[in-house]
Design a protein around this motif. Structure first.
Motif, PDB file in Angstrom:
ATOM      1  N   PHE B 430     -11.013  -6.773   7.858  1.00  0.00           N
ATOM      2  CA  PHE B 430      -9.729  -6.147   7.535  1.00  0.00           C
ATOM      3  C   PHE B 430      -9.597  -4.815   8.267  1.00  0.00           C
ATOM      4  O   PHE B 430     -10.612  -4.136   8.521  1.00  0.00           O
ATOM      5  N   PRO B 431      -8.351  -4.424   8.556  1.00  0.00           N
ATOM      6  CA  PRO B 431      -8.168  -3.096   9.175  1.00  0.00           C
ATOM      7  C   PRO B 431      -8.588  -1.997   8.192  1.00  0.00           C
ATOM      8  O   PRO B 431      -8.519  -2.189   6.972  1.00  0.00           O
ATOM      9  N   GLU B 432      -8.998  -0.885   8.719  1.00  0.00           N
ATOM     10  CA  GLU B 432      -9.381   0.239   7.851  1.00  0.00           C
ATOM     11  C   GLU B 432      -8.208   1.193   7.761  1.00  0.00           C
ATOM     12  O   GLU B 432      -7.723   1.695   8.769  1.00  0.00           O
ATOM     13  N   LEU B 433      -7.744   1.391   6.542  1.00  0.00           N
ATOM     14  CA  LEU B 433      -6.603   2.274   6.313  1.00  0.00           C
ATOM     15  C   LEU B 433      -7.048   3.418   5.410  1.00  0.00           C
ATOM     16  O   LEU B 433      -7.804   3.199   4.452  1.00  0.00           O
ATOM     17  N   PRO B 434      -6.595   4.619   5.682  1.00  0.00           N
ATOM     18  CA  PRO B 434      -7.014   5.752   4.848  1.00  0.00           C
ATOM     19  C   PRO B 434      -6.511   5.596   3.408  1.00  0.00           C
ATOM     20  O   PRO B 434      -5.327   5.369   3.181  1.00  0.00           O
ATOM     21  N   GLY B 459      -0.536  -0.103  13.344  1.00  0.00           N
ATOM     22  CA  GLY B 459      -0.484   1.300  13.757  1.00  0.00           C
ATOM     23  C   GLY B 459      -1.728   1.983  13.246  1.00  0.00           C
ATOM     24  O   GLY B 459      -2.548   1.356  12.543  1.00  0.00           O
ATOM     25  N   PRO B 460      -1.917   3.264  13.582  1.00  0.00           N
ATOM     26  CA  PRO B 460      -3.142   3.948  13.154  1.00  0.00           C
ATOM     27  C   PRO B 460      -3.311   3.938  11.636  1.00  0.00           C
ATOM     28  O   PRO B 460      -4.420   3.848  11.136  1.00  0.00           O
ATOM     29  N   ALA B 461      -2.196   4.010  10.910  1.00  0.00           N
ATOM     30  CA  ALA B 461      -2.306   4.004   9.454  1.00  0.00           C
ATOM     31  C   ALA B 461      -1.379   2.955   8.864  1.00  0.00           C
ATOM     32  O   ALA B 461      -0.926   3.063   7.736  1.00  0.00           O
ATOM     33  N   LEU B 646      -5.845 -11.695  -2.843  1.00  0.00           N
ATOM     34  CA  LEU B 646      -6.059 -10.562  -1.947  1.00  0.00           C
ATOM     35  C   LEU B 646      -5.786  -9.285  -2.742  1.00  0.00           C
ATOM     36  O   LEU B 646      -4.716  -9.141  -3.343  1.00  0.00           O
ATOM     37  N   VAL B 647      -6.762  -8.415  -2.776  1.00  0.00           N
ATOM     38  CA  VAL B 647      -6.682  -7.197  -3.607  1.00  0.00           C
ATOM     39  C   VAL B 647      -6.555  -5.968  -2.708  1.00  0.00           C
ATOM     40  O   VAL B 647      -7.299  -5.815  -1.731  1.00  0.00           O
ATOM     41  N   MET B 648      -5.591  -5.094  -3.063  1.00  0.00           N
ATOM     42  CA  MET B 648      -5.468  -3.795  -2.379  1.00  0.00           C
ATOM     43  C   MET B 648      -5.676  -2.718  -3.438  1.00  0.00           C
ATOM     44  O   MET B 648      -4.958  -2.708  -4.446  1.00  0.00           O
ATOM     45  N   LYS B 649      -6.620  -1.865  -3.210  1.00  0.00           N
ATOM     46  CA  LYS B 649      -6.923  -0.808  -4.194  1.00  0.00           C
ATOM     47  C   LYS B 649      -6.629   0.551  -3.558  1.00  0.00           C
ATOM     48  O   LYS B 649      -7.157   0.881  -2.487  1.00  0.00           O
ATOM     49  N   VAL B 650      -5.764   1.312  -4.240  1.00  0.00           N
ATOM     50  CA  VAL B 650      -5.474   2.671  -3.771  1.00  0.00           C
ATOM     51  C   VAL B 650      -6.571   3.587  -4.302  1.00  0.00           C
ATOM     52  O   VAL B 650      -6.787   3.664  -5.517  1.00  0.00           O
ATOM     53  N   LEU B 651      -7.257   4.214  -3.377  1.00  0.00           N
ATOM     54  CA  LEU B 651      -8.408   5.032  -3.778  1.00  0.00           C
ATOM     55  C   LEU B 651      -7.941   6.396  -4.275  1.00  0.00           C
ATOM     56  O   LEU B 651      -6.936   6.940  -3.810  1.00  0.00           O
TER      57      LEU B 651
END
Lengths: 187, 662
Positions: B430-434, B459-461, B646-651
């Motif tokens: 997966f792409p690495e997103l901040p 894109g970068p982010a 598919l899980v997206m977790k906001v850190l």
């Protein structure tokens, strides 16, 4: 001349075992006529590959969903279609429920089919012309009226409506393939 | 005293005759074990009778008794040689022969009585003896005629081989006795021993005949092995890449014709669904042993076509009956009981053999050989047909097994291809997103392989996260999946919003393809620089959103039709900004519709509960918790659809590098 007594009938029986939905897969769909093929595919994809005439099964399921969407719910996108289904190499079992007023013309259809069968048995082809297709109150020019004749033939385990006639259950038994005959060894 | 008289002064003639009798008994007893009909044992008894007769004559040298023993001897010979033919020719003939044997026996008794009581004069006794030999001689003279009338009588071959030598020696023996008298040294020293020796010819003929039978059997088995080789070679078409059952059956019918001398052969197979047998292959000219319709033109091609289409229910007609009983039918000649289908010579039913193809007690088919009248089949042809049928059964059963295995193999192969395609289409990482973690679990259902997920760095982010479910299964579904992925990767970097991306994918998919091409798809455009999320949904399941601030589960839904339904479909967007600790979950039908052993669906509520329970974990932990919860719910129930989460977790910010979400 035949009396049409051998004509198959659409049954109305709320207590038919075909309405037992235990263990059946379930899906709900909006009444969108455009998506009938898609809904059909979603259901049929759980059928095992051993079922040989899968296209015929797809066609029959498509017809019954089409009836529910069009004649049951009148293509009202707010109304839903609920489908329960189970498949094995030996059977296909389907229950389709709509939110419409129910198929009121069942008796008329059965009588129509009985007369049609009588013409067929008696080879009265002149009279048969009057029984080419059944047109209920909610039918339009796109309805051939023959889908139910085929459905009754195809769903050999029964084709039954509930009392409200907005839910239909059907069962197809596939013939079991076997190798060889049991010899009796007699003379 | 008796023993002393024999042992004391035995004549040379007696010793020779006794020695020959002993040789006879020994030979025939030795050969007794090599046959089953008891003929050799009876000849051994004959040898014993000779020895007893000679011993008696040496003790009581009475001419009448000797003549009586002659009658007894030839009655026994008549019984041994002619009686089997009489028995085979029927009860009347049997009674007649019994009378012919009884007459010399009665005369022998009369001669013995007359010798004991002096009842008849010498001339009368000689006349009685001569007259009593006449029926014996007549029966033996007629032996060739009897042999022709009863060609299948047991021992026929033995009689044929010894007829001349025994006939000649009998004539010589009786002639010498009649002319010289029984007391003549020539008769006792030469004629009688020669006659005894001639009986040995029966033993030699038996050995000779056995050798011939052995050689015949060896030739027969060699031919059988050759024909089996041909049959198995014909059935060996199964090992060719372009195998077809029809080829196997056609070749089998050909080998049956070539190896049995039949004019035509058919192979029938049992129906897979009905209790019936149907003709599947025909070779040569096969006169049908069933009634043809009167309306069918009696032309070879038309009749052959009719035979090829013929089928019989179990118990119906000659073939239905053979299949029901699982028994062979043999009509060697004449076609008695077979129908008259016309005057054409090739249609006249002559000889017929039907043999079942049976494996493990089940009749899988039949083979039938036929010849037009006046053709005939021998027992050997029948045996050959049965032998070939037994091997053909195995070959046909193997062909069925091969076909079933190939069919299963095709299904497995397609499933494997679909599986491989699906796996190849998945992102390697997966792409690495901040500030955002991604994790997934995806479990294909056997033979389905219709779920798709992806995450494309735009894109970068920025990234585009997609979860889809193609309608259908197998290779067809994976083809649609490949198309979706290709278009998605083509248009994702365009910078367009999520609805536009979906519209483009839909437009590419909704062309006029000869392939069902429907799919649900949810795409989430993530902008980690702004903290914004944009959801567009093509008939896909709502997105589950765990809101940490409210400690509650919400769903985000954007209703639209699936991809591929209409070329002009639009897909409205939902935009929102999750907060720190929030969890977004995309999933497919297979998750919420997963069935437990009790027939209950997992549902969105259980999924939401699992997310809520595990919200504090990282994305991998949450995905893992959902997977375990789902597995526990369904237990061992077979699942009918792929399951993808598919899980997206906001850190939450650690304070060092604050992100847009914090």
């Amino acid at each position: 001349m035949g009396d049409g007594a051998h004509a198959k009938e659409i049954k109305v029986d709320e207590n038919s075992p075909l309405f037992d939905r235990t263990g059946m897969l379930h899906k709900e769909f909006p009444s969108d006529f455009r998506q009938i093929r898609y809904f059909t595919l979603l259901i049929v994809q759980s059928a095992p590959p051993d079922i040989k005439e899968i296209n015929l099964l797809e066609q029959q399921i498509s017809e019954v969903i089409k009836n529910a969407v069009k004649h049951g719910n009148g293509c009202d996108p707010e109304k839903r279609i609920r489908v329960w289904y189970s498949f094995s190499p030996e059977h296909a079992h389907l229950v389709v429920e709509d939110e419409g007023p129910g198929f009121k013309d069942i008796e008329k259809w059965n009588e129509f089919n009985r007369r049609r069968q009588k013409c067929l048995e008696g080879e009265d082809f002149a009279a048969l012309a009057e029984y080419v297709s059944f047109r209920g109150e909610r039918a339009d020019d796109n309805d051939g009226g023959n889908a139910l004749f085929a459905a009754l033939e195809y769903w050999n385990g029964g084709f039954v409506f509930n009392q409200k006639r907005n839910c239909v259950a059907m069962l197809k038994r596939f013939p079991k393939k076997r190798r060889g005959l049991a010899a009796s060894g007699g003379e | 005293m008796v023993f002393g008289s024999i042992a004391g002064a035995p004549s040379g003639q007696l010793l020779v005759k006794l020695a020959l009798s002993a040789v006879l008994v020994t030979f025939f007893l030795f050969l007794r074990g090599r046959e089953t009909e008891g003929t050799m044992s009876r000849y051994a008894l004959l040898g014993l009778l000779l020895a007893l007769r000679d011993l008696s004559y040496s003790l009581f040298p009475s001419l009448s008794l000797f003549r009586a023993s002659d009658l007894l001897l030839f009655a026994a010979l008549l019984y041994l040689r002619a009686f089997p033919f009489a028995s085979a020719a029927g009860p009347a003939r049997r009674r007649a022969f019994a009378l012919l044997i009884a007459l010399p026996l009665a005369a022998a008794l009369l001669l013995s009585l007359s010798a004991a009581f002096g009842l008849l004069g010498e001339g009368a006794r000689a006349a009685l003896w001569g007259a009593s030999l006449l029926p014996v001689a007549a029966a033996l003279a007629l032996e060739p005629l009897s042999a022709r009338e009863a060609p299948d009588a047991p021992g026929r071959e033995l009689c044929r081989r010894t007829y001349l030598i025994l006939g000649a020696s009998s004539l010589a023996y009786l002639g010498a006795e009649a002319l010289l008298g029984a007391a003549s040294p020539f008769f006792q020293g030469i004629a009688a021993p020669l006659f005894y020796a001639s009986i040995l010819s029966v033993a030699f003929a038996f050995v000779d005949s056995s050798m011939d039978q052995l050689v015949g059997a060896v030739e027969h088995y060699e031919e059988s092995i050759d024909s089996l080789y041909d049959l198995l070679l014909a059935a060996g078409a199964a090992t060719k890449p372009d195998f077809s059952l029809q080829d196997v059956l056609d070749n089998m019918a050909r080998v049956l014709v070539e190896r049995t001398g039949a004019e035509g052969a058919i192979v029938l197979l049992a129906d897979e669904f009905e209790e019936a047998v149907a003709v599947r292959a025909l070779h040569g000219s096969y006169p049908p042993p069933f009634k043809l319709p009167e309306s069918l033109p009696r032309e070879r091609e038309r009749v052959a076509a009719f035979v090829r289409r013929s089928r019989w229910k179990l118990g119906e007609g000659i073939f239905g009956e053979a299949a029901r009983a699982g028994k062979d039918i043999f009509v060697p000649r004449g076609g008695e009981g077979l129908p008259d289908n016309g005057d054409e010579a090739w249609l006249r039913s002559g000889a017929l053999v039907v043999s079942p193809l049976a494996v493990n007690g089940r009749v899988i088919g039949l083979v039938s050989l036929a010849k037009a009248a006046p053709g005939s089949f021998s027992e050997r042809d029948f045996e050959r047909c049965k032998l070939l049928a037994s091997f053909a059964s195995i070959a046909v059963a193997d062909s069925f097994t091969f076909l079933e295995a190939a069919e299963r193999g095709d299904i497995e192969r397609e499933a494997a291809i679909a599986w491989d395609v699906q796996a190849a289409l998945r992102p390697r990482r997966f792409p690495e997103l901040p500030g955002l973690e991604l994790a997934v679990f995806s479990q294909p259902a056997r033979g389905v392989c219709s779920d798709y997920y992806d995450a494309i760095q735009t894109g970068p982010a920025r990234a585009l996260v997609a979860v889809g479910d193609v309608a259908g299964k197998g290779v067809a579904a994976s083809l649609v999946m490949a198309m979706i992925r290709a278009v998605l990767h083509l248009v994702a970097p365009s910078g367009k919003d999520a609805p536009t991306i979906l519209e483009w994918v839909n437009r590419a998919l909704a062309g006029k393809l000869e392939l069902d091409h429907f799919a649900t798809m949810g795409i989430v455009a993530v902008d980690a620089s702004s903290g914004g999320i944009e959801l567009a949904n093509a008939g896909h399941q709502p997105l589950i959103w765990y809101r940490a601030s409210a400690e509650a589960i919400a769903t985000v839904e954007s209703k639209s039709v699936p991809l591929g339904v209409e070329r002009g479909s639009s897909f409205p967007a939902k935009r929102f900004s999750p907060g720190p600790g929030d969890v977004l979950v995309m999933y497919t039908d297979g998750v919420v519709e997963a069935m437990s052993a009790q027939g209950k669906q997992y549902g969105r509520r259980n999924l939401g509960d699992a997310v809520q329970r595990s919200h504090a974990l990282g994305a991998e932990g949450i995905a893992s918790e959902i997977r375990d919860d789902l597995a526990s719910f369904v237990g061992r129930s077979r699942q009918h659809d792929d399951q993808t989460v598919l899980v997206m977790k906001v850190l939450r910010s650690t304070g060092e590098e604050p992100t847009a979400w914090n």
